[in-house]
Design a protein around this motif. Structure first.
Motif, PDB file in Angstrom:
ATOM      1  N   ILE A  73       0.844  -1.191   0.000  1.00  0.00           N
ATOM      2  CA  ILE A  73       0.000   0.000   0.000  1.00  0.00           C
ATOM      3  C   ILE A  73       0.886   1.250   0.000  1.00  0.00           C
ATOM      4  O   ILE A  73       1.768   1.401   0.849  1.00  0.00           O
ATOM      5  N   THR A  74       0.651   2.124  -0.957  1.00  0.00           N
ATOM      6  CA  THR A  74       1.414   3.374  -1.057  1.00  0.00           C
ATOM      7  C   THR A  74       0.449   4.551  -1.160  1.00  0.00           C
ATOM      8  O   THR A  74      -0.777   4.378  -1.186  1.00  0.00           O
ATOM      9  N   ASP A  75       1.008   5.746  -1.266  1.00  0.00           N
ATOM     10  CA  ASP A  75       0.156   6.922  -1.381  1.00  0.00           C
ATOM     11  C   ASP A  75      -0.474   7.045  -2.766  1.00  0.00           C
ATOM     12  O   ASP A  75      -1.247   7.974  -3.029  1.00  0.00           O
ATOM     13  N   LYS A  76      -0.154   6.101  -3.638  1.00  0.00           N
ATOM     14  CA  LYS A  76      -0.773   6.076  -4.965  1.00  0.00           C
ATOM     15  C   LYS A  76      -2.116   5.343  -4.956  1.00  0.00           C
ATOM     16  O   LYS A  76      -2.863   5.388  -5.937  1.00  0.00           O
ATOM     17  N   LEU A  77      -2.423   4.635  -3.869  1.00  0.00           N
ATOM     18  CA  LEU A  77      -3.688   3.900  -3.785  1.00  0.00           C
ATOM     19  C   LEU A  77      -4.857   4.883  -3.779  1.00  0.00           C
ATOM     20  O   LEU A  77      -4.834   5.894  -3.067  1.00  0.00           O
ATOM     21  N   THR A  78      -5.868   4.567  -4.579  1.00  0.00           N
ATOM     22  CA  THR A  78      -7.067   5.413  -4.632  1.00  0.00           C
ATOM     23  C   THR A  78      -8.322   4.564  -4.446  1.00  0.00           C
ATOM     24  O   THR A  78      -8.371   3.396  -4.839  1.00  0.00           O
ATOM     25  N   ILE A  79      -9.315   5.184  -3.855  1.00  0.00           N
ATOM     26  CA  ILE A  79     -10.631   4.552  -3.669  1.00  0.00           C
ATOM     27  C   ILE A  79     -11.678   5.551  -4.132  1.00  0.00           C
ATOM     28  O   ILE A  79     -11.639   6.728  -3.764  1.00  0.00           O
ATOM     29  N   ASP A  80     -12.601   5.058  -4.940  1.00  0.00           N
ATOM     30  CA  ASP A  80     -13.682   5.919  -5.427  1.00  0.00           C
ATOM     31  C   ASP A  80     -15.022   5.218  -5.274  1.00  0.00           C
ATOM     32  O   ASP A  80     -15.205   4.083  -5.736  1.00  0.00           O
ATOM     33  N   TRP A  81     -15.960   5.929  -4.638  1.00  0.00           N
ATOM     34  CA  TRP A  81     -17.340   5.445  -4.523  1.00  0.00           C
ATOM     35  C   TRP A  81     -18.225   6.325  -5.400  1.00  0.00           C
ATOM     36  O   TRP A  81     -18.130   7.555  -5.361  1.00  0.00           O
ATOM     37  N   THR A  82     -19.100   5.686  -6.172  1.00  0.00           N
ATOM     38  CA  THR A  82     -20.055   6.430  -6.995  1.00  0.00           C
ATOM     39  C   THR A  82     -21.468   5.928  -6.712  1.00  0.00           C
ATOM     40  O   THR A  82     -21.673   4.821  -6.208  1.00  0.00           O
ATOM     41  N   TYR A  83     -22.440   6.766  -7.068  1.00  0.00           N
ATOM     42  CA  TYR A  83     -23.854   6.444  -6.829  1.00  0.00           C
ATOM     43  C   TYR A  83     -24.659   6.646  -8.106  1.00  0.00           C
ATOM     44  O   TYR A  83     -24.462   7.623  -8.827  1.00  0.00           O
ATOM     45  N   SER A 106     -31.797   5.024 -13.808  1.00  0.00           N
ATOM     46  CA  SER A 106     -31.042   6.148 -14.366  1.00  0.00           C
ATOM     47  C   SER A 106     -29.640   5.679 -14.744  1.00  0.00           C
ATOM     48  O   SER A 106     -29.095   4.763 -14.139  1.00  0.00           O
ATOM     49  N   SER A 107     -29.078   6.294 -15.753  1.00  0.00           N
ATOM     50  CA  SER A 107     -27.716   5.966 -16.179  1.00  0.00           C
ATOM     51  C   SER A 107     -26.717   7.006 -15.658  1.00  0.00           C
ATOM     52  O   SER A 107     -25.518   6.880 -15.858  1.00  0.00           O
ATOM     53  N   ARG A 108     -27.238   8.021 -14.975  1.00  0.00           N
ATOM     54  CA  ARG A 108     -26.386   9.093 -14.447  1.00  0.00           C
ATOM     55  C   ARG A 108     -25.713   8.648 -13.153  1.00  0.00           C
ATOM     56  O   ARG A 108     -26.356   8.121 -12.248  1.00  0.00           O
ATOM     57  N   THR A 109     -24.427   8.831 -13.061  1.00  0.00           N
ATOM     58  CA  THR A 109     -23.694   8.489 -11.838  1.00  0.00           C
ATOM     59  C   THR A 109     -23.029   9.748 -11.266  1.00  0.00           C
ATOM     60  O   THR A 109     -22.704  10.676 -12.002  1.00  0.00           O
ATOM     61  N   GLU A 110     -22.851   9.754  -9.964  1.00  0.00           N
ATOM     62  CA  GLU A 110     -22.180  10.878  -9.318  1.00  0.00           C
ATOM     63  C   GLU A 110     -21.159  10.366  -8.312  1.00  0.00           C
ATOM     64  O   GLU A 110     -21.370   9.349  -7.652  1.00  0.00           O
ATOM     65  N   SER A 111     -20.047  11.062  -8.222  1.00  0.00           N
ATOM     66  CA  SER A 111     -19.003  10.696  -7.284  1.00  0.00           C
ATOM     67  C   SER A 111     -19.407  11.171  -5.885  1.00  0.00           C
ATOM     68  O   SER A 111     -19.782  12.331  -5.701  1.00  0.00           O
ATOM     69  N   ILE A 112     -19.334  10.258  -4.906  1.00  0.00           N
ATOM     70  CA  ILE A 112     -19.735  10.637  -3.552  1.00  0.00           C
ATOM     71  C   ILE A 112     -18.576  10.531  -2.551  1.00  0.00           C
ATOM     72  O   ILE A 112     -18.692  11.034  -1.426  1.00  0.00           O
ATOM     73  N   PHE A 113     -17.452   9.877  -2.970  1.00  0.00           N
ATOM     74  CA  PHE A 113     -16.323   9.759  -2.053  1.00  0.00           C
ATOM     75  C   PHE A 113     -15.050   9.430  -2.831  1.00  0.00           C
ATOM     76  O   PHE A 113     -15.058   8.617  -3.748  1.00  0.00           O
ATOM     77  N   HIS A 114     -13.954  10.085  -2.428  1.00  0.00           N
ATOM     78  CA  HIS A 114     -12.650   9.802  -3.025  1.00  0.00           C
ATOM     79  C   HIS A 114     -11.607   9.734  -1.914  1.00  0.00           C
ATOM     80  O   HIS A 114     -11.647  10.506  -0.955  1.00  0.00           O
ATOM     81  N   TYR A 115     -10.688   8.779  -2.079  1.00  0.00           N
ATOM     82  CA  TYR A 115      -9.610   8.624  -1.094  1.00  0.00           C
ATOM     83  C   TYR A 115      -8.270   8.497  -1.810  1.00  0.00           C
ATOM     84  O   TYR A 115      -8.137   7.713  -2.748  1.00  0.00           O
ATOM     85  N   GLN A 116      -7.312   9.268  -1.350  1.00  0.00           N
ATOM     86  CA  GLN A 116      -5.915   9.121  -1.760  1.00  0.00           C
ATOM     87  C   GLN A 116      -5.064   9.788  -0.686  1.00  0.00           C
ATOM     88  O   GLN A 116      -4.891  11.008  -0.686  1.00  0.00           O
ATOM     89  N   THR A 140     -27.818   2.269  -6.719  1.00  0.00           N
ATOM     90  CA  THR A 140     -26.637   1.420  -6.902  1.00  0.00           C
ATOM     91  C   THR A 140     -25.365   2.176  -6.545  1.00  0.00           C
ATOM     92  O   THR A 140     -25.119   3.271  -7.051  1.00  0.00           O
ATOM     93  N   PHE A 141     -24.571   1.561  -5.682  1.00  0.00           N
ATOM     94  CA  PHE A 141     -23.299   2.151  -5.257  1.00  0.00           C
ATOM     95  C   PHE A 141     -22.144   1.292  -5.776  1.00  0.00           C
ATOM     96  O   PHE A 141     -22.210   0.065  -5.722  1.00  0.00           O
ATOM     97  N   SER A 142     -21.100   1.945  -6.265  1.00  0.00           N
ATOM     98  CA  SER A 142     -19.947   1.231  -6.810  1.00  0.00           C
ATOM     99  C   SER A 142     -18.689   1.582  -6.035  1.00  0.00           C
ATOM    100  O   SER A 142     -18.460   2.748  -5.693  1.00  0.00           O
ATOM    101  N   CYS A 143     -17.860   0.548  -5.787  1.00  0.00           N
ATOM    102  CA  CYS A 143     -16.607   0.740  -5.064  1.00  0.00           C
ATOM    103  C   CYS A 143     -15.446   0.379  -5.989  1.00  0.00           C
ATOM    104  O   CYS A 143     -15.337  -0.764  -6.440  1.00  0.00           O
ATOM    105  N   ALA A 144     -14.576   1.344  -6.271  1.00  0.00           N
ATOM    106  CA  ALA A 144     -13.427   1.123  -7.156  1.00  0.00           C
ATOM    107  C   ALA A 144     -12.134   1.370  -6.395  1.00  0.00           C
ATOM    108  O   ALA A 144     -11.987   2.392  -5.724  1.00  0.00           O
ATOM    109  N   VAL A 145     -11.207   0.417  -6.498  1.00  0.00           N
ATOM    110  CA  VAL A 145      -9.914   0.532  -5.811  1.00  0.00           C
ATOM    111  C   VAL A 145      -8.793   0.335  -6.822  1.00  0.00           C
ATOM    112  O   VAL A 145      -8.837  -0.576  -7.644  1.00  0.00           O
ATOM    113  N   LYS A 146      -7.794   1.183  -6.739  1.00  0.00           N
ATOM    114  CA  LYS A 146      -6.615   1.047  -7.592  1.00  0.00           C
ATOM    115  C   LYS A 146      -5.371   1.169  -6.725  1.00  0.00           C
ATOM    116  O   LYS A 146      -5.264   2.100  -5.918  1.00  0.00           O
TER     117      LYS A 146
END
Length: 214
Positions: free
Chosen positions: A39-49, A54-64, A104-110
């Motif tokens: 785990i480094t400071d390059k790790l990112t987490i993004d949650w969208t809703y 509906s096909s529209r999504t919005e970002s509700i949380f970001h971590y880095q 629908t909530f999505s969790c993305a990790v890089k």
């Protein structure tokens, strides 16, 4: 609760496929990950809703390195960090949820060089907690009123059928009612009165349950 699991490269992400919550009660959306890279400071987490239908999504949380909950939109000031990246936890919480939060909530990790593109999703259903209690009261009313009513109706129909057949025979011969038959008529009136009292009592029970709920 079932889980959706997607694997790409050496990164694995898991999230609850379905989460149920109640209006006004804090909800946790779980998301965990495993990475073969440190785990480094390059790790990112993004949650969208995405709202229902509906096909529209919005970002509700970001971590880095730091937490960046949304400062606009429906979830403004209601998203909080509930995870720990060093333990593979990317969960968040929703405060004061409402019926409008369903979706629908999505969790993305890089975590470079581990990058994940197939994102697990969580379907959130928010309901009023008292709704289930009201349904239970209706079911109780059905058992206490309709079932006994059906039994009494059947018994009365059978009894009326027998009396009708007997009256036809007696009318032909000018038969006069005996004291026992007069007593039978009184019993039927008492049965009708008992059924009426039963219905009133069941209605009182339902009203009592409803008042306790609120």
């Amino acid at each position: 609760i079932s889980h959706g699991v997607y694997t790409a490269l050496s990164l694995e992400i898991k999230a609850d496929a379905h989460v149920r919550g109640y209006v006004g009660e804090k909800i946790k959306l779980k998301c965990t990950f495993r990475s073969t890279s440190s785990i480094t400071d390059k790790l990112t987490i993004d949650w969208t809703y995405r709202p229902p239908s509906s096909s529209r999504t919005e970002s509700i949380f970001h971590y880095q390195s730091f937490q960046y909950p949304t400062t606009a939109g429906t979830f403004r000031d209601r998203i909080s960090w509930a995870g720990d990246v060093y333990r593979g936890d990317a969960s968040i919480s929703i405060s004061n949820p409402t019926l409008k939060d369903n979706g629908t909530f999505s969790c993305a990790v890089k975590n470079p060089p581990d990058v994940h593109h197939n994102i697990p999703v969580t379907e959130l259903t928010v309901t009023e907690r008292g709704f289930g209690i009201m349904l239970s009261s209706v079911a109780l009313l059905s058992v206490l009123v309709f079932v006994p009513s059906a039994v009494v109706v059947v018994l009365l129909l059978v009894r009326m059928g027998r009396k009708s057949a007997g009256l036809k025979k007696r009318n032909k011969s000018g038969y006069k009612k005996s004291s026992i038959e007069v007593s039978d008529d009184t019993d039927q009136e008492e049965a009708d009165d008992c059924m009426a009292r039963l219905c009133v009592r069941c209605a009182e029970c339902l009203d009592s349950d409803y008042e306790e709920t609120y």
